[in-house]
Design a protein around this motif. Structure first.
Motif, PDB file in Angstrom:
ATOM      1  N   LEU A 641      42.381   3.369 -60.074  1.00 17.76           N
ATOM      2  CA  LEU A 641      40.926   3.478 -60.061  1.00 17.76           C
ATOM      3  C   LEU A 641      40.289   2.187 -60.556  1.00 17.76           C
ATOM      4  N   HIS A 642      39.101   1.911 -60.047  1.00 16.52           N
ATOM      5  CA  HIS A 642      38.325   0.781 -60.547  1.00 16.52           C
ATOM      6  C   HIS A 642      37.966   1.042 -62.010  1.00 16.52           C
ATOM      7  N   PRO A 643      38.056   0.043 -62.901  1.00 18.43           N
ATOM      8  CA  PRO A 643      37.768   0.302 -64.321  1.00 18.43           C
ATOM      9  C   PRO A 643      36.398   0.930 -64.557  1.00 18.43           C
ATOM     10  N   GLU A 644      35.407   0.588 -63.713  1.00 19.64           N
ATOM     11  CA  GLU A 644      34.084   1.161 -63.931  1.00 19.64           C
ATOM     12  C   GLU A 644      34.012   2.615 -63.472  1.00 19.64           C
ATOM     13  N   ASP A 645      34.913   3.069 -62.605  1.00 18.18           N
ATOM     14  CA  ASP A 645      34.874   4.446 -62.099  1.00 18.18           C
ATOM     15  C   ASP A 645      35.799   5.379 -62.872  1.00 18.18           C
ATOM     16  N   TYR A 646      36.686   4.820 -63.733  1.00 16.66           N
ATOM     17  CA  TYR A 646      37.594   5.693 -64.471  1.00 16.66           C
ATOM     18  C   TYR A 646      36.865   6.660 -65.401  1.00 16.66           C
ATOM     19  N   PRO A 647      35.808   6.216 -66.157  1.00 13.38           N
ATOM     20  CA  PRO A 647      35.095   7.202 -67.007  1.00 13.38           C
ATOM     21  C   PRO A 647      34.527   8.355 -66.191  1.00 13.38           C
ATOM     22  N   LEU A 648      34.025   8.085 -64.954  1.00 10.06           N
ATOM     23  CA  LEU A 648      33.492   9.169 -64.122  1.00 10.06           C
ATOM     24  C   LEU A 648      34.599  10.174 -63.792  1.00 10.06           C
ATOM     25  N   MET A 649      35.797   9.688 -63.465  1.00 13.40           N
ATOM     26  CA  MET A 649      36.903  10.590 -63.161  1.00 13.40           C
ATOM     27  C   MET A 649      37.286  11.401 -64.396  1.00 13.40           C
TER      28      MET A 649
END
Length: 777
Positions: A641-649
């Motif tokens: 995952l893109h580092p910026e999208d990991y918190p969303l996941m």
């Protein structure tokens, strides 16, 4: 009614015979493991207490050494004050600190402690050993010296350098003039690193730590190996009893990665705390060694019990030896649990006069267990004559044997049953060993072991019947040279599985009892057991029966040793796994088919367990994320995952855990070569009985679609820019006479600037009169 009751009774007896042996073995193992775990816990606690006591001793040594140097430094200030006031204030530091001078009489001048002489205004008038002048007039300690006429030294711990956290122990004493007025002070600084550098004084291991802590400011100086520690952030906590020793310290956070056991000692006259930590690994090394011995003995005992249950045969004499070995192993474990079981007495010969025969013995030493056995306190027995104190020892089994051992020099050992004064009996194991002009007597109460042996003999017939009802194939072959390979045990399950009766097998070798292609005999295995003296495990051993059918066994061959540690029997235990093997084969085929379907899917598939660790990904997942399957397993799948999208996941998975509702979103994947991939992700929980047992997810590569949408938006933006710059009015109206596009010139012409015209009809926006086309029929 009778016809129904009899089958139920047969079913109950069958269940009883099947479950009795496993339950009996399980109960015995639970008791053994519980006893050893309890003993290990007790010994670990004792090892920790010993380590705390050891570190407390070292802390006391450090505290005594520090207190001595500080007391001598205090005496130095007192001596300077005395000579200074006697000389009318003319004494100077160069005279006081010279070799073989006044300072050397109380404190070695080789320490080269920084010393300063300060006048009544706080100015440094004289200094030695690189003392740096300070502005002292307004400092609290200087004002305290000026205000207090008492002849006492002030001790504090100021910080010299806030950046390096360097600090010092400062001792200051008031000086008076001829009229008793304040005339200044003598100040000596002691570097605390001097105390922690002296490793020769403390017997520390290479990972040990010693520290000196200022109680008033929390400043700390210490040393670990060659590393010097100076800090004001080390936090000490004294947990105290009952979980910890009174002198034990806990350091939070730890100084380094080495786990230690800390203890402390307060310096009674100074605001300092001596702290010493010993490496937990070094302190508990003996305990860890004993733990390995316990576990090894316990595992050996567990294996021996399992083999004992399987090896119950008609050979009663040999079975008794196996049972005795198991009970002896249990006795060893019980001894390790309860501590020493021996009562030890050291007896010195007593003669009425030199050269006379021995008429009695004197208690030279008695341990606590022996004192308990004799029924008197140890303090009352030491130094006393034996026979007046314990008349029981006048018997032939005791006193005369003591004399015989002294005369012959040969130790005696025997076991006997002792009748007590209360009328009961006790079995004792008695050993008498000669020592210089006396004997050492060791006695152990073995009543429990004797009773256990009798109980084992009573249960022998019961245990022998158990092996005949085990649900697995059990047989034993002789490994003795005179009848090597002869079958000695063949249980009922072996008869049912192979079709060969015990009467046709017992007393024969494999070659004599079975056909050549039977499959149960393996001469190589027998030779390997004799050579390697180890266990041989056949996960799948084919067995061809007399009707031509082929069955598969999971067989284990175990060597059984005699008292000389020679292989005496070969124990074989086998389980019929034919049906399970067929089921596993069918399961592997279905799993291969499912994996092929998943790998052919255009979607990337991933499966997570309850802890969100990846357990499976298909090849499409590898292609989309650029992450190999081996790297994706476990927690590695999140690195795609893109580092910026990991918190969303992460947030989405937390919400999915609570709501059990599937999660769907568009995220970015960052491949290892830096390429960005847009994916449509959908994750749903695997629910079993309302509980989440895992997750499944799919990834759809929408990078091309995303790029097309972006290109379309950019194209529309360019077209609008062109239309807005043209001087002509441009508008697009659909078939329903609704505005779909307007340029700026059109809006200005009809006064639509700032109004929402898109999506509205022409008549509603500019009116019927301004419309320049006929109305639709």
């Amino acid at each position: 009614m009778i016809a129904i009751t009899r089958p139920l009774q047969r079913l109950a007896r069958r269940l009883y015979s099947i479950s009795l042996v496993p339950l009996f073995a399980l109960l015995l193992l639970l008791v053994m493991w519980g006893a050893v775990i309890y003993q290990v816990g007790q010994e670990q606690a004792g090892a920790v207490r010993d380590a705390v006591a050891g570190s407390q001793t070292l802390a006391r040594t450090l505290a005594d050494h520090t207190s001595y140097i500080l007391r001598q430094t205090d005496h130095a200030t007192q001596l300077f004050k005395l000579k200074y006031e006697e000389s009318g204030g003319s004494l100077r530091l160069n005279e006081f600190t010279r070799r073989q001078g006044l300072l050397d009489s109380v404190l070695p001048s080789k320490l080269e402690l920084p010393i300063a002489l300060v006048d009544a205004h706080g100015n440094v008038t004289d200094s030695a050993n690189a003392y740096f002048p300070e502005k002292l007039a307004h400092q609290a300690f200087f004002r305290a010296l000026a205000a207090n006429p008492a002849d006492t030294a002030l001790v504090d711990t100021p910080m010299l350098d806030a950046a390096s956290k360097h600090w010092t122990i400062r001792l200051a004493r008031r000086l008076n003039d001829g009229q008793g007025r304040f005339d200044g002070a003598i100040i000596i600084h002691v570097d605390p690193t001097y105390f922690v550098d002296d490793y020769d004084r403390l017997n520390l291991d290479e990972h040990g730590a010693l520290m000196l802590v200022a109680r008033d400011s929390g400043l700390t100086v210490g040393r670990i190996g060659e590393q010097l520690i100076i800090s004001d952030r080390i936090d000490f906590r004294m947990p105290g009893v009952p979980d910890h020793a009174p002198e034990e310290l806990l350091i939070e956070p730890p100084v380094d990665a080495t786990s230690r056991i800390y203890s402390y000692r307060e310096l009674p006259r100074y605001p300092l705390l001596a702290v010493v930590g010993v490496s937990r690994a070094a302190a508990l090394a003996r305990f860890e060694h004993r733990l390995k011995i316990y576990l090894g003995a316990l595992i050996a005992a567990s294996l021996l019990i399992a083999g004992f249950t399987a090896l119950l045969t008609r050979q009663s004499a040999r079975l008794r030896r196996s049972i005795r070995q198991a009970k002896e192993t249990q006795a060893l474990l019980r001894a390790a649990h309860q501590g020493s079981l021996d009562a030890v007495l050291l007896l010195k010969a007593w003669r009425p006069a030199p050269g006379k025969p021995v008429e009695d013995f004197i208690f030279a030493d008695v341990n606590e267990r022996a004192a308990d056995m004799l029924g008197k306190p140890r303090s009352e027995l030491l130094g006393q004559r034996v026979l007046p104190q314990v008349p029981l020892l006048r018997g032939e089994r005791f006193f005369k044997r003591f004399l015989l051992v002294m005369e012959t020099g040969q130790p005696l050992e025997d076991e006997f049953e002792l009748t007590l004064a209360s009328g009961g009996t006790r079995w004792l194991r008695h050993q008498v060993v000669p020592i210089a002009d006396g004997v050492a007597v060791t006695s152990r109460d073995i009543s429990a072991r004797k009773h256990d042996e009798l109980a084992l003999q009573d249960n022998r017939s019961f245990l022998q019947s158990l092996i005949d009802h085990l649900p697995v194939l059990v047989y034993v072959k002789s490994a003795r040279p005179e009848n090597f390979g002869q079958m000695e045990v063949w249980n009922k399950a072996a008869e049912d599985i192979t079709g060969h009766l015990a009467a046709d097998v017992i007393g024969k070798t494999d070659c004599e009892a079975f056909p050549p292609d039977f499959g149960l005999h393996d001469a190589d295995d027998d030779r390997a057991i004799l050579a390697e003296r180890g266990v041989i495990d056949h996960t799948e051993k084919p067995l061809r029966l007399s009707d031509g059918s082929l069955r598969y066994l999971h067989a284990v061959s175990v060597p059984v040793f005699d008292e000389r540690q020679q292989v005496e029997h070969i124990l074989c235990i086998a389980e019929d796994i034919s049906q399970r093997r067929q089921q596993e084969l069918e399961l592997r085929q279905k799993q291969a088919e499912l994996a092929a379907v998943n790998d052919a899917s255009p979607l990337g598939l991933v499966r997570l367990d309850r802890q969100r660790r990846c357990t499976y990904v298909n090849r499409t997942f590898e292609s989309i994320t650029g992450l190999p399957r081996a790297a994706a397993l476990g927690a590695g799948w999140t690195s795609a995952l893109h580092p910026e999208d990991y918190p969303l996941m992460h947030v989405a998975l937390e919400q999915l855990t609570r709501s059990h509702a599937p999660f769907q979103s568009t995220l970015r994947c960052l491949q290892r070569d830096g390429r960005l991939v847009w994916v449509s992700v959908k994750i749903a929980p695997i629910l079993i009985d309302g509980q989440i047992e895992g997750y499944v997810g799919s990834l759809d590569d929408i990078t091309t679609l995303r790029e097309s949408e972006v290109a379309l938006l950019e194209s529309e933006a360019r077209l609008r820019t062109i239309a807005d710059t043209l001087p002509a009015m441009i508008a697009y109206i659909d078939a329903d006479q609704v505005y779909r596009f307007l340029n700026i010139a059109y809006e200005r012409e009809f006064g639509l600037t700032g109004r929402q015209a898109l999506g509205s009809s022409v008549r509603a926006t500019v009116g019927t009169a301004s419309a320049c086309w006929p109305a639709r029929p």
